[in-house]
Scaffold this active site. Sequence first.
Site, PDB file in Angstrom:
ATOM      1  N   ASP A 297       6.981  20.273  11.692  1.00 13.77           N
ATOM      2  CA  ASP A 297       8.090  19.536  12.287  1.00 13.77           C
ATOM      3  C   ASP A 297       7.533  18.778  13.505  1.00 13.77           C
ATOM      4  O   ASP A 297       6.386  18.975  13.918  1.00 13.77           O
ATOM      5  CB  ASP A 297       9.252  20.469  12.661  1.00 13.77           C
ATOM      6  CG  ASP A 297      10.576  19.703  12.726  1.00 13.77           C
ATOM      7  OD1 ASP A 297      10.551  18.459  12.848  1.00 13.77           O
ATOM      8  OD2 ASP A 297      11.644  20.337  12.666  1.00 13.77           O
TER       9      ASP A 297
HETATM   10  C1  BGC Z   1      13.674  17.527  12.994  1.00 15.40           C
HETATM   11  C2  BGC Z   1      13.352  17.402  11.532  1.00 15.40           C
HETATM   12  C3  BGC Z   1      13.108  15.969  11.173  1.00 15.40           C
HETATM   13  C4  BGC Z   1      11.989  15.433  12.045  1.00 15.40           C
HETATM   14  C5  BGC Z   1      11.616  14.001  11.732  1.00 15.40           C
HETATM   15  C6  BGC Z   1      12.673  16.797  13.868  1.00 15.40           C
HETATM   16  O1  BGC Z   1      13.109  16.724  15.181  1.00 15.40           O
HETATM   17  O2  BGC Z   1      13.709  18.887  13.344  1.00 15.40           O
HETATM   18  O3  BGC Z   1      14.392  17.939  10.770  1.00 15.40           O
HETATM   19  O4  BGC Z   1      12.781  15.851   9.822  1.00 15.40           O
HETATM   20  O5  BGC Z   1      12.418  15.495  13.390  1.00 15.40           O
HETATM   21  O6  BGC Z   1      12.606  13.123  12.109  1.00 15.40           O
END
Ligand code: BGC
Length: 772
Positions: A297
């Site tokens: 993540d």
């Molecule tokens: C979130 C994810 C997301 C990623 C990319 C993160 O802050 O937890 O769910 O896919 O950002 O945008």
Amino acid sequence: MISRSRFSCPFLLVCVLATILLGSVAALAQAVAPLNDPAIEARVSSLLQRMTLEEKLGQLNQFSAGRPTGPGTGRSEYGQMIAAGQIGSLLNLTGATETNELQRIAMTRSRLKIPLLFGLDVIHGYRTIFPVPLGLASTWNPDLVEKTAAAAAREASAEGVRWTFSPMVDIARDARWGRIVEGAGEDPFLGSLMAAAYVRGYQGTRLDNPSSIAACAKHYVGYGAAEGGRDYNTTEIPERLLRDVYLPPFRAAVNAGAATLMSAFNSVNEVPASANSFTLDHVLRREWGFRGFVVSDWTAVTELIEHGIANDGATAARKGIMAGVDMDMEGGLYLNELAAQVKSGKVPIQAVDEAVRRILRVKFALGLFERPYVEESAQSKVLDPAHVELARTAAEESFVLLKNDARSVQPALLPLGAGVRTIALIGPLADSAGDMVGAWGAKGDPKDAVTLRAAFEDFTAKRQMQLLYAKGTEIIGGSDAGIAPAVDVAGRADVVVLALGENAGEMTAEAASRAFINLPGLQQKLLEAVAATGKPVVLVVFSGRPLVLTSVVDKVGAIVQAWYPGIQAGPALVRVLSGEANFSGRLTVTMPRSVGQEPLYYNHLNTGRPAGRTELTRPPSGGNEKYVSRYIDEQNSGLFPFGHGLSYTRFEYSPITLSSQSLSARGLNSGSQALRVTVEVKNVGGRDGVEVVQLYIRQRGTSVARPVRELEGFQRIPLRAGESMRVEFTMSKKELAFWNIDMKEVVEPARVTVWVGHDSQSGSQAEFLITE
Ligand code: BGC
């Protein structure tokens, strides 16, 4: 009485042929499953041999090239890095021209011409926005969810996006957690079916179909168990609970062929999920045989430092890759730190090679080497009329009619009757297009969204009815100056539709946990003032979580849980409120009576002192009920249970028929035995409708305690008024096995209670035995 069996097929021959055909299509799909394709492996190996260490690390690196979706890094110029082979993937960039422009750099100026993979959070639609995932789950209709994902894939892929960070399959049992809106709710069985449906929809039968996009099951794992419902918080999940509840939807996604997974922010039992070799390596790769890749993540590898398991970036990068995180999202640590780690021997080159191999495998499987660009002249697929229509159907099926009380209003308030000439539409969510799109709206544009106000204007104009509108108050904050005009409007109408709830952007999804989960701002005050007029009130709740509605439930005649319905919010709502369509949605989360009950879920254990004791443990005298597991100031049950949802008709269940009273654990474990559970369901109301027939079990006498109820099957059946249908379920190893005292997934001898019914608290009941 009309009666038809769910399984009868009028044209037997057609059925047989269809089965053979479908069977062979499935076999074919497996045979050419691209992540297993030897031809792809050969191409990966040959490319890998030609790559320098720096080029390998470039493939492991992903940066955001558009609007940041996490703490910003201020980076902007990527051309040079792409040419130097330092970037494997970009996220948040969309558009055929925009993605082609950077792809051209990779394909013409980088030494090895490895295509970039563009990713985006396409969560509930790309430009055609469907209901938020919690709403989609409330349809209990995996086929429909699959169709929405396929539509999203068609739109996204045409704009260069071949990878979505979806589905979010985190089981969430705590309504305080803002991200509960992004998943399927509290149940692992339903969550697994939804997870697989999204994957099938996004990826189609072949990843290299130009309109397929790679799915990413996230956030692996346990993110939804954040303590206190506070986002990013610690989780403590014993292995059995992990395997029984939190892992199954990921396993279902992997089994459905998910090409990627995302490692979560949280720690699981003191080891951050993005450095957790037990979950990432042992379970995911060794047990499940996952052949795709894992992306971290957003800066989750860097955050290993804050977690306290690395004192510097080099250690964080080493721990991430060694645990099995292949791609570093936005942190840049793999790019900057791993070369030295490899050269000093701290990270074996094989670990890097393996990560690169997994990423290249997916790029080859997507056909990116053959078709790196998207056609700029091709007609855009966004807002295809078929997609918009699907958005309306999905919204209609996602609404849950929580209450439609014939006691407070005669006849029941909904559907809005012929006597209604003037409707007062009141509330801050009645005309808020942005909120209809919901959080994580990808390229969704509020301009595309039809609000409840717009749809009611259309509806009332066509019927020579009158619509009065008043906003009443803001969602959060604001003054109470608008309440008096709203009360005035209510006083002049035959019925009031109150559109209340949360603000999608600020109060739901990431970093949006709430300690109070009631109607925010002055909305309760507005509701009370409007209800005091004595006019019948229909409350429509737009929210990303189950709210505490205890203090409003008795003040209104009907309640519709609408979630955030997407761009067809208004038309879909008007259709169900007016009775043109029927309600069929069911809760996939328990609605609490008060926030102090959270975490709250129907499939809990019984404890040794359950409130409302069972026949086995109730003391003979009736007993003293003080020393039982309960609150002294609140009930244990939710306000509305998991599975609940009304419609404009009623269904009756016959007693259950079991194909046998007793099976053996040996027979079930070997697959030679199974049980058939049959009921007859009848639509006894005056209207056509859809019943979601739910099957729950409880097992007793097992080596570990099992939940008081577990969903193990459901069928969504349309029934015309007066019609009945025989509904059959099969109970086999899949439904009856659990992780036992020896941490083996097996069926054990047990006494099993089965319920088939309308929700998690009701149903016809039967029992059978599982012997040795
Ligand atoms: C979130 C994810 C997301 C990623 C990319 C993160 O802050 O937890 O769910 O896919 O950002 O945008």
